[in-house]
Structure formats: structure tokens, C-alpha cells
Write a protein that holds these residues in place. Sequence first.
Motif, PDB file in Angstrom:
ATOM      1  N   MET A 143       0.905  -1.164   0.075  1.00 34.83           N
ATOM      2  CA  MET A 143       0.181  -0.055   0.133  1.00 34.83           C
ATOM      3  C   MET A 143       0.784   1.287  -0.041  1.00 34.83           C
ATOM      4  O   MET A 143       0.499   2.373  -0.645  1.00 34.83           O
ATOM      5  CB  MET A 143      -0.981  -0.086   1.077  1.00 34.83           C
ATOM      6  CG  MET A 143      -2.006  -1.092   0.904  1.00 34.83           C
ATOM      7  SD  MET A 143      -2.818  -1.327  -0.313  1.00 34.83           S
ATOM      8  CE  MET A 143      -3.520   0.511  -0.663  1.00 34.83           C
ATOM      9  N   PRO A 144       2.010   1.491   0.897  1.00 36.22           N
ATOM     10  CA  PRO A 144       2.484   2.617   0.863  1.00 36.22           C
ATOM     11  C   PRO A 144       3.284   2.985  -0.641  1.00 36.22           C
ATOM     12  O   PRO A 144       2.875   4.114  -1.129  1.00 36.22           O
ATOM     13  CB  PRO A 144       3.750   2.503   1.829  1.00 36.22           C
ATOM     14  CG  PRO A 144       3.373   1.378   2.897  1.00 36.22           C
ATOM     15  CD  PRO A 144       2.220   0.469   1.649  1.00 36.22           C
ATOM     16  N   ILE A 145       3.842   2.036  -1.387  1.00 44.61           N
ATOM     17  CA  ILE A 145       4.462   2.423  -2.581  1.00 44.61           C
ATOM     18  C   ILE A 145       3.205   2.777  -3.564  1.00 44.61           C
ATOM     19  O   ILE A 145       3.533   3.525  -4.473  1.00 44.61           O
ATOM     20  CB  ILE A 145       5.306   1.415  -3.207  1.00 44.61           C
ATOM     21  CG1 ILE A 145       5.990   1.783  -4.319  1.00 44.61           C
ATOM     22  CG2 ILE A 145       4.537  -0.082  -3.524  1.00 44.61           C
ATOM     23  CD1 ILE A 145       6.895   2.940  -3.962  1.00 44.61           C
ATOM     24  N   SER A 146       2.073   1.949  -3.517  1.00 50.36           N
ATOM     25  CA  SER A 146       0.881   2.167  -4.338  1.00 50.36           C
ATOM     26  C   SER A 146       0.477   3.670  -4.255  1.00 50.36           C
ATOM     27  O   SER A 146       0.258   4.292  -5.178  1.00 50.36           O
ATOM     28  CB  SER A 146      -0.095   1.082  -4.212  1.00 50.36           C
ATOM     29  OG  SER A 146       0.322  -0.187  -4.346  1.00 50.36           O
ATOM     30  N   VAL A 147       0.331   3.951  -2.982  1.00 52.02           N
ATOM     31  CA  VAL A 147      -0.376   5.239  -2.564  1.00 52.02           C
ATOM     32  C   VAL A 147       0.796   6.385  -3.257  1.00 52.02           C
ATOM     33  O   VAL A 147       0.317   7.516  -3.690  1.00 52.02           O
ATOM     34  CB  VAL A 147      -0.289   5.659  -1.470  1.00 52.02           C
ATOM     35  CG1 VAL A 147      -0.758   6.922  -0.951  1.00 52.02           C
ATOM     36  CG2 VAL A 147      -1.668   4.720  -0.843  1.00 52.02           C
ATOM     37  N   LEU A 148       2.006   6.285  -3.067  1.00 51.67           N
ATOM     38  CA  LEU A 148       2.989   7.352  -3.311  1.00 51.67           C
ATOM     39  C   LEU A 148       2.823   7.425  -4.856  1.00 51.67           C
ATOM     40  O   LEU A 148       2.835   8.621  -5.261  1.00 51.67           O
ATOM     41  CB  LEU A 148       4.247   6.834  -2.925  1.00 51.67           C
ATOM     42  CG  LEU A 148       4.421   7.045  -1.255  1.00 51.67           C
ATOM     43  CD1 LEU A 148       5.946   6.775  -0.894  1.00 51.67           C
ATOM     44  CD2 LEU A 148       4.280   8.572  -0.898  1.00 51.67           C
ATOM     45  N   LEU A 149       2.875   6.431  -5.568  1.00 47.93           N
ATOM     46  CA  LEU A 149       2.991   6.391  -7.033  1.00 47.93           C
ATOM     47  C   LEU A 149       1.638   6.903  -7.632  1.00 47.93           C
ATOM     48  O   LEU A 149       1.917   7.697  -8.596  1.00 47.93           O
ATOM     49  CB  LEU A 149       3.201   5.131  -7.526  1.00 47.93           C
ATOM     50  CG  LEU A 149       4.605   4.363  -7.244  1.00 47.93           C
ATOM     51  CD1 LEU A 149       5.040   2.904  -7.950  1.00 47.93           C
ATOM     52  CD2 LEU A 149       5.847   5.306  -7.690  1.00 47.93           C
TER      53      LEU A 149
END
Length: 502
Positions: free
Chosen positions: A47-53
Amino acid sequence: MSDIEKKSPSLDGQSVASIGHDAQDVLARFDPEDVKRAWRKVDMHIMPISVLLYLASYIDRANIGNAKVLGLSEALELTPNQYNLALSIFFVGYVVFETPSNIVLKRVGPRWYIPIMTIIWGIVCSLFSLVHDSAGLTTIRFFLGAAEAGFLPGIVYWIGAWYPRSMQGRRFAVLYSSVSLTGAFGGLLATAIHALDGTHGIPGWKWIFIVEGIITAGLGLLGLVFMTSYPARASFLSATEREIILLANEADRALKAHEAFSGAQIRSAFTDPRTYLWGLVYLSTYIPVYSVILSLPSVVTGLGYAGTTATLMACPPYGLGFIAVLAAGWAVDRWGRRFELYAAGCLVTMAALVVLMAAENLVVRYVMFFFIITHSRAPPGRFVPIAIIWAWMTANIAGANKRAAATGIVFALGNVGGAVAGQIYRAEWAPRYVRGHAVNLACYVVALGAGAALWASYRRDNAARDAAAAAGGKDGAVVRGDMLGADLGELGDRHPRYRYYL
């Protein structure tokens, strides 16, 4: 309560009973703490990398609206029609490359494909700083759309490969809530970056593109480090944790650890009528969604604000939208009633648009944008419905290959609406934009009707499959998810044991 249900571990707070009787028998042997730990690890890595991208993607596509208010339009001497063309041309590249990109994604895998795509569009975003006229702006916007085309359907496909359907609502809500932050944070970021105006002889609006493009490319590099394509390859999970994740997904929809590329499943996405009905939902939703994203700073200007004040006044509605999306995602996983939540978002947004068309008071019109932003941005409304639609659509398309292709097709059709969106809030309709609001109202009527048609078709098929199961001596009230050991083959979601989410 049965003994199995008493000792069933929790799937993110839900009993294993919620994913089917077969899954209970298999997953009940795992320690509940192991199950919780497995999902926590997945959440922390996915989730963190998905949200940031995703946050970066929306900031990069919508920053032209902030740049316009902060000097781009004057610097390039853009006419209203030239600016609208630059808004719309982005989606031409998007539509052309979106579906083939998702098919390639299934071949290559998300691990490399999504981060490299992010780096490329970050570089393209920075190249906006080299633009000197309307022709250059239009050209670079097309290539930004082409570079970014596969990201959104790709990231939705990737998240869907990790979580069972009963856990996707909150995850998609977290992902889509980052879009609401785009409006709030994007405006603040653009205003802050604009403070560099004149540094090294570069205008502030160019610094917006340079800085935001560099940030995006950097996030792409992080993706190369942290992303993992599928659960079976997850080195951050123990063998037991991988088994938990894989079994949960197989029990839910017969999703296997390894699914080979299937041309037949790809073709089935193109021949399934529901793919195009979903495309209509997205088309009729994305027209108002993108028209407001791209034009809100200008519309707020029409309410009596100007310059950086207009940019900042566009932020608060998105903050409320952030909270509303998270609440909607929780409700989807808690109660499951996707269409009802979708329809509610539609109706609230339609009411707000009617008030916007009728009201002359500036405060009333500004307040209505809170309702539009909060209940839109998804198929029916803006923010609430799109998160619901993602969870609803991916839950009802089975077979990894078909899901990848269908997601690309649906998003491509929806982004045709993005090409139209730049023409909705035209300068000659300022300051009240009554015609623009009327167009968006009509779009929501279509979105509500298409969603109702999908709901009715899914409900009919579920009832027919229950009746067939009962006639064959099986339990007609099949619990969603009894798919362990099933081979969907080329049938995909047409398999008799598959049940659609309503």
C-alpha cells in the motif's frame, strides 16, 4: 457457531467464514496471529508504494491546472481553446496505449514494468519546463499521457493480485484517497514550489513541473527496490505466510499462485458485453471527474478568488473527500453493498450540481463543491464512487489474464471521458459554468443507469447459478469464495461456482 468458526483466524478483521466453507477447513489450521502478521506485512509492502506512485501520477497530470493559475497561460499566451486542447490531448495518448500496456504488464510482471513507467513519465513531466508555445505544450501533454497510460489499470491489477475480494474495498479506498490529497496537497505543493519564481531565471510555473517530475522519477526508483510482482515471489513473507495469502485468494476466486499467459482469456475480455458496460460507467464518470480536477482552480477563480488564493481555496473540498473515501472503503468491506453505496454517491452529487446551477451566492456555490468532490470521483460521484467501482469491478472479473485485459479496456474507454473533460468548463461559460454543470449532471444520470444494469445482470446470474446448484443436489445458497480446487479455465467469472459481488 460451529467449532470451525470459533477457531477461524481473522482475515483483516473478518472471519474466514466470510470467504467460504472450503476455505474455513484449510485456513483454520493456521495460527490467527500468523494470519494477522501475514496481512500486515502485505499491507506494509503493497500500500505505501502504491499510494505514493498514484499520488504522483495525479499530481503530474493535474498540475497544469495549478500552473495555469500561476502564470503558464500568460507566459505561453494561450487562448482558451489552446489550453483546453492541451488538457484533452493527454487522454488521447492514454486511451491509445492503456489496453496494450496492461496486456504487456501481465507478460512482464508489475515488479519492473510499473516503476520503469513511473520514471519515464517523471522525466517527461520535467520536460514541460522546455515548452515555449502552445504547440509544445500540446505535444508534451500527449507524451505524458502515453508514458503514464498503463499505470492506473496496472496498479489496480497489481493490488487485486494480492487481496481477496472481501479485503479490497479499504485498500482501493486508501489508494484513491490519495487523489483527494492531490487536490489539497497538490495545490499547496504548487504554491510552495512557485516561491522559486525567478530562481536561475526560471519562472515559477516551470519550477512546478521540474520539481514534481523529479519527485516522481525518484519514487519510481523506490518502486524498483520495494515492489514484488505476486505473493508467490514475496521474499518478505515466510513460507507459512505465503501459503496463507495464496490460499485466501484461491478460496475466494480460484486465483492460482502461477497463471500462465492465456490468449483465450485475453480475448474473452474483449467479447464480454459487461466489459463495455463497465466502460460506459467509467466514461460517464470520468468526464465530470477530470473536468473538476483540471478546472477546479479556474472555477474557484470564477467564485471571486484569484492567483495563489484560488489555488489554496481549491484545497479544502479535497480534504473532506479524503475522509469520505476512507469511510466508503470501510463500508464496502463491512457491508459489501457496492451498488447501493455507488448509487448514493451518484444521487448526492447530482443534487449538488443542481444547486450549483441554480445558486448565485458565492458561498453556497463553494460549499456545493465539497459535496461534489466528496461524493464524486468515482463512477457515480467523484471520490466515493471510484473507490467503490474499483473494488466492485475487480471483484467480478475472474482469471488473471482476463482481469488484466478487461481493466485496461475499461480504463481506456473511461479515459475517452478525460479527453472530453477539458471542454466542459469552458472560459466563455464563466463565471458560473452552468452548462458545464449540466453536462456533468447528465453524465451522472448515465453512470447511475449503467451501474444499475450491471447490478441487475450480476444478481440474475447469481440466482441462476444458485438454482442450478440446488437442482444438482448442492446448496443453492453458495457462500462466496468456495473456489478451492476449482479451475476457471476459459470460463473465468462465467464458471458455475463463481458468484458475483453486488
